[in-house]
Scaffold this active site. Structure first.
Site, PDB file in Angstrom:
ATOM      1  N   GLU A  43     -29.752 -41.634  16.276  1.00 65.82           N
ATOM      2  CA  GLU A  43     -29.741 -41.921  14.838  1.00 65.82           C
ATOM      3  C   GLU A  43     -29.502 -40.614  14.079  1.00 65.82           C
ATOM      4  O   GLU A  43     -30.424 -39.993  13.548  1.00 65.82           O
ATOM      5  CB  GLU A  43     -31.084 -42.563  14.439  1.00 65.82           C
ATOM      6  CG  GLU A  43     -31.019 -43.267  13.098  1.00 65.82           C
ATOM      7  CD  GLU A  43     -32.379 -43.870  12.684  1.00 65.82           C
ATOM      8  OE1 GLU A  43     -32.453 -44.415  11.586  1.00 65.82           O
ATOM      9  OE2 GLU A  43     -33.338 -43.766  13.457  1.00 65.82           O
TER      10      GLU A  43
ATOM     11  N   LYS B  29     -49.803 -45.567  25.638  1.00 67.41           N
ATOM     12  CA  LYS B  29     -48.507 -46.170  25.282  1.00 67.41           C
ATOM     13  C   LYS B  29     -48.648 -47.596  24.788  1.00 67.41           C
ATOM     14  O   LYS B  29     -47.768 -48.425  25.020  1.00 67.41           O
ATOM     15  CB  LYS B  29     -47.554 -46.117  26.486  1.00 67.41           C
ATOM     16  CG  LYS B  29     -47.358 -44.705  27.016  1.00 67.41           C
ATOM     17  CD  LYS B  29     -46.621 -44.666  28.327  1.00 67.41           C
ATOM     18  CE  LYS B  29     -46.571 -43.239  28.855  1.00 67.41           C
ATOM     19  NZ  LYS B  29     -46.021 -43.142  30.203  1.00 67.41           N
TER      20      LYS B  29
ATOM     21  N   ASP C 229     -43.342 -37.337  27.359  1.00 69.02           N
ATOM     22  CA  ASP C 229     -43.356 -38.741  27.737  1.00 69.02           C
ATOM     23  C   ASP C 229     -43.224 -39.533  26.431  1.00 69.02           C
ATOM     24  O   ASP C 229     -44.203 -39.796  25.736  1.00 69.02           O
ATOM     25  CB  ASP C 229     -44.675 -39.065  28.440  1.00 69.02           C
ATOM     26  CG  ASP C 229     -44.570 -40.359  29.216  1.00 69.02           C
ATOM     27  OD1 ASP C 229     -43.669 -41.164  28.918  1.00 69.02           O
ATOM     28  OD2 ASP C 229     -45.397 -40.571  30.117  1.00 69.02           O
TER      29      ASP C 229
ATOM     30  N   HIS D   3     -27.662 -42.846   3.892  1.00 68.82           N
ATOM     31  CA  HIS D   3     -27.749 -43.171   5.313  1.00 68.82           C
ATOM     32  C   HIS D   3     -26.358 -43.445   5.880  1.00 68.82           C
ATOM     33  O   HIS D   3     -25.972 -42.908   6.910  1.00 68.82           O
ATOM     34  CB  HIS D   3     -28.659 -44.382   5.506  1.00 68.82           C
ATOM     35  CG  HIS D   3     -28.970 -44.668   6.935  1.00 68.82           C
ATOM     36  ND1 HIS D   3     -29.952 -43.993   7.618  1.00 68.82           N
ATOM     37  CD2 HIS D   3     -28.436 -45.539   7.824  1.00 68.82           C
ATOM     38  CE1 HIS D   3     -30.014 -44.443   8.865  1.00 68.82           C
ATOM     39  NE2 HIS D   3     -29.105 -45.387   9.008  1.00 68.82           N
TER      40      HIS D   3
END
Lengths: 345, 345, 345, 345
Positions: C38, C168, C244, C339
């Site tokens: 992105e 996570k 990670d 954007h």
């Protein structure tokens, strides 16, 4: 020790107000009953009611209403669960008809599903007239479950209630999909009233709401909840009007939004899950019935109108109590001084 | 409309049981009062109590107890907030001394902090003897806040309650850090008792708990909550014993864990946030006082023992009602049949 | 179709900044790498970095650090689980010694427990030097579990990870008890800088944060999370530095707090769960190693200092990107214009 | 220190499988790429893939798909916000037409609203063809916001994104209302395969899922999440296929449901928020494009079919990795032994 039926627990009750109310359901000044052991709640909510009369009233907007029950059935696998759902969800006319056999008030508004592996949860959402509708939707769900298991013999019964309803438990689903009445109560309060009646300023109130209710709530791990004590007013109002008061759990998941404006304070309490009814619960309790009559919620009106009036009265009560407590908390030491004085005095 | 003080709302109340109780607090059979408009709760909870007497009792383990209040203060920036916290947290003896000036029962157990930008939230956790301790910790927090603002003049008052407490609102913090009594109630029920008294099997119960309470709760967006209706029993017990019943919100955030074992059903209700006291609330209400006496919670014991006994009685009541409702839900149609029969009959 | 090892997925990466950083870990201007598909993230975060250099820097306060793993064991019942916990929690010296056999860096900081019925969850919290510490605490937990099962033969193995860790996954526990680095990044931005660099005002920013991040987050059913896109910056920084990156899940649960002050904007990003390490992951990846070197996180310092520096650099990056996006969203249409312009190049 | 564009971060990538897949989208054996620093993920997921080939495949059921963006506008008060919503929600044809001007793929599926005081949040939900649709719905929302502000001049702009969307953040709304693809992946595994390939039993797996994922998740304060490590597989698959990998946050909020059956293990992973697209992101990255081609997701099919195929491949990958890790955790010590062996070996 032998059991003995004891008639009653006498719950201290006082009428507060009147609260001045406007909005899309009613325009009127009405006093409200609060049944509670926490008696400082009375003068505190009363202060909010006084402000309401001087500030032009609490504007109450009823946005939505529905009562829900979810069933859960077991399919062979997720594919079969999804196929069953596709079929069931296309048969809303038949579902409507099944519901109609169980009650003349219950009407299907919407259905939602969640599928987890081979489990299909279906949440039925109904209008329920003036009743809060717990039993009405349970009856409807019971009939629908029978119908589903007959029409779809490949499905197995898992539970009449799959907790996606969800009743008397913390959840996000009730706020997002709706359960009970969705009411916004709001008020504009001049700077003068803030000072004289609430001993605070619009800026202090907006900052307290930001720091305590929104940020404090966030660090506490709240869920769809940002307020100081909606639960207190809900409980007292529910008990005095014969509601199923365990529904304060859903009811407590509401949001205060406050803004400091040039002209004063904008203060709102949004209650997406106000579960009340003017018929059906607390039956045979004459005090409760009298309270409902006095609140004007036993009038001869179109189905649902008494129930909506009751919801609006409750939301306005919540706003009065919330406004007053938050105002007290903007000043160091005030909460303890007034609380203890009231409680002990 | 003129206000008038109305003495009481009469709440239907019945004694259930006796429940057979064992564990680390008491070994005894005790009946319990339940004040509720939802009268089917009585026979349903009564069925659970009957099972308890035949199954060797509900084992109740009290794991922890504390009452909490959080304050929030504003620093110049996050660095200053952290420095202040480092200093404050190193002065627990002085904090203990400040608390001691406010109550002879309140004792600091732990402190926790959250810092968000320049806001410092401090959660004070205290033992509070036999009282649930709302007022005790608020009084302590009020004194501590005064002390903090005096010792750390660079900090500003934000709120006496920063919602990290958190009182009568949904949260994760209460379960993780503790608020009120943490009680585990559990029972082993033979296959024969499952069949005869509960019309179910261990396998059906374990599966229902998995599919409804745990998975259904998950899709509903529950938070630290997996049960069917803890709230109903909590509310009825709280009202009959003069508790601050809005604390059923925290109380409802508990977990059922059930296992089907060769010999029968293992069934447990874990209640990490049971906020009750045998003194302090519902003062002057003679029925409440009588109920507490009859429960054996007004005896001359070491401080805290009456309160712990009350918590255990409440947890056992929750288990009895939860067991009975879940058993009913394992069978299609049973909930509606029995509920309506009880309610209308 | 046959498997084949494919060397790499090439992830577009750019260095942003330098960001000016102050606080309790470092005072320096440092550029940071962001690896992302992105790409509009680069100029947007770069704008925040530019503001940091003109506004006196992002003040970063490291509040806490620990890495966690929870085990779960099964007892006969809740009473036995509690007894085991009482014993285990009293033996922290022995536990420390067991941990020491598994790593020279891991040191026990705290233990927490949850008991649900007969299940005992123990959350071990350790310092882990410069490593994020996933493997270190898993190794420690593995050894501790062996020790527990040997010392308490009445307990049964349930899982090496009981999800109370929690790794996570969305949770409240990590924010409340801590996991990873707890960093507050904050900046004061003059009104002039707001206008010139960010095309906004302090009032607009504070209102956007209130309405979008806090209230919008609340209605979305967020949990301990109030921000626009912490996750984007975290992901890009994590990938470029060999972390990670699935730990962006915990990392994303952070809070923006903004205030409009007379002199300008106070803007802060609080990140309670920043899981990063300067050693241990992405081993053998020379680009990652070079990036860490260039960031100054491979210096010869006391254990933990390189890791803390890395956490602070990451938090400052998050603030730069969050500030810039929120500023864009205060103006209708700006987000889309900028954007797409950036993305399409 | 001067900025310099660095071309790439090289992410280790390996193809796993093939995974055998059936269900309502595809029936085929396909290998999948995983880009990750955590290399033990490869053999572990590979083990799950091997089981899939021997067990008759992972059945993947696509239940729903939509992409969302929410705007927020400010009304004079809650009553005005509700009136505006009533009007807006009745004009879906016009809204559909506005959306059509922004994209030929975006199609309105549903709208949802939340009103908090005077703030109106509208969540637009669209089909987006083969794209994940972030930009498509942002473009649509931008146009719709312009249209709303023109048609309802009494409303004020608050934000193009009101966090009710919600993108890359923890929430309940995405699971309840949908965001991305909703996929159920499930498999029946014989007792023999459980023993030989997974070194476990159906009973152990079901118990671990109950105790760790469901109960452990509950005490951790999870939200709509009950799994071990969906995030790891999601991240690796997303990075290898050019997705916006910060969407693993929504993706991680999924549920494992497992049952021990006489014939073996029923194991399912439900992923309600899988945000993937076969076009639109990672543009110009030839490795990503090659990966998508090799996965068969760049074929000439009806719009949406390539995207749905990609979602199913991803869900199957998640199941393979989740199955393998959970199996390892049923045995004391196995996780550490295999993890370290793989990582270091």
């Amino acid at each position: 020790m032998k059991n003995r039926v004891q008639d009653i627990t006498p719950l201290p009750t006082e009428w507060i107000g009147p609260i001045s109310i406007t909005g899309n359901v009613m325009e009127e000044q009405v006093s409200v009953p609060m049944a509670t052991y926490e008696t400082p709640l009375w003068p505190s909510t009363g202060r909010g009611a006084r402000v309401s009369r001087q500030a032009g009233g609490v504007r109450c907007t009823l946005v939505d209403e529905r009562m829900t029950r979810s069933v859960v059935v077991r399919a062979k696998d997720g594919g079969a669960a999804f196929s069953a759902w596709q079929s069931i969800s296309s048969r809303s006319d038949e579902i409507q008809a099944v519901i109609a056999t169980t009650s003349r008030f219950a009407k299907l508004v919407d259905m939602n599903r969640q599928i987890v592996g081979n489990l299909l949860f279906i949440r039925f959402e109904c209008e329920t007239g003036d009743a809060s509708g717990h039993n009405m939707v349970t009856g409807a769900a019971d009939a629908l479950l029978g119908w589903i298991l007959q029409e779809y013999p490949e499905l197995e019964y898992a539970s009449i209630s799959g907790n996606l309803c969800t009743d008397k438990k913390v959840s996000a689903v009730n706020g997002i999909l709706g359960r009970g009445k969705y009411v916004i109560a709001e008020m504009e309060i001049s700077r003068e009233l803030c000072t004289k009646q609430l001993r605070t300023t619009p800026e202090k109130m907006a900052q307290l709401n930001l720091e305590k209710n929104l940020i404090g709530g966030t660090v506490a791990g709240s869920l769809r909840s940002a307020n100081a004590h909606f639960a207190n007013m809900l409980l007292a109002f529910f008990l005095a009007t014969g509601q199923d008061a365990a529904n304060i759990i859903e009811g407590s998941q509401g949001i205060v939004h406050a803004e400091a404006r040039p002209e004063g304070l904008y203060f709102s309490c949004t209650l997406p899950n106000l579960i009340v009814g003017s018929v059906g619960s607390g039956k045979g309790n004459s005090v409760v019935e009298q309270n409902l009559v006095r609140l004007g919620c036993k009038e001869d009106r179109a189905p649902g109108e008494n129930g909506r009036r009751l919801a609006v009265l409750c939301a306005a009560t919540v706003l009065c109590g919330e406004l007053s407590l938050l105002a007290a908390q903007t000043n160091p030491g005030e909460l303890m001084r007034t609380h203890f004085k009231m409680e002990r005095g």
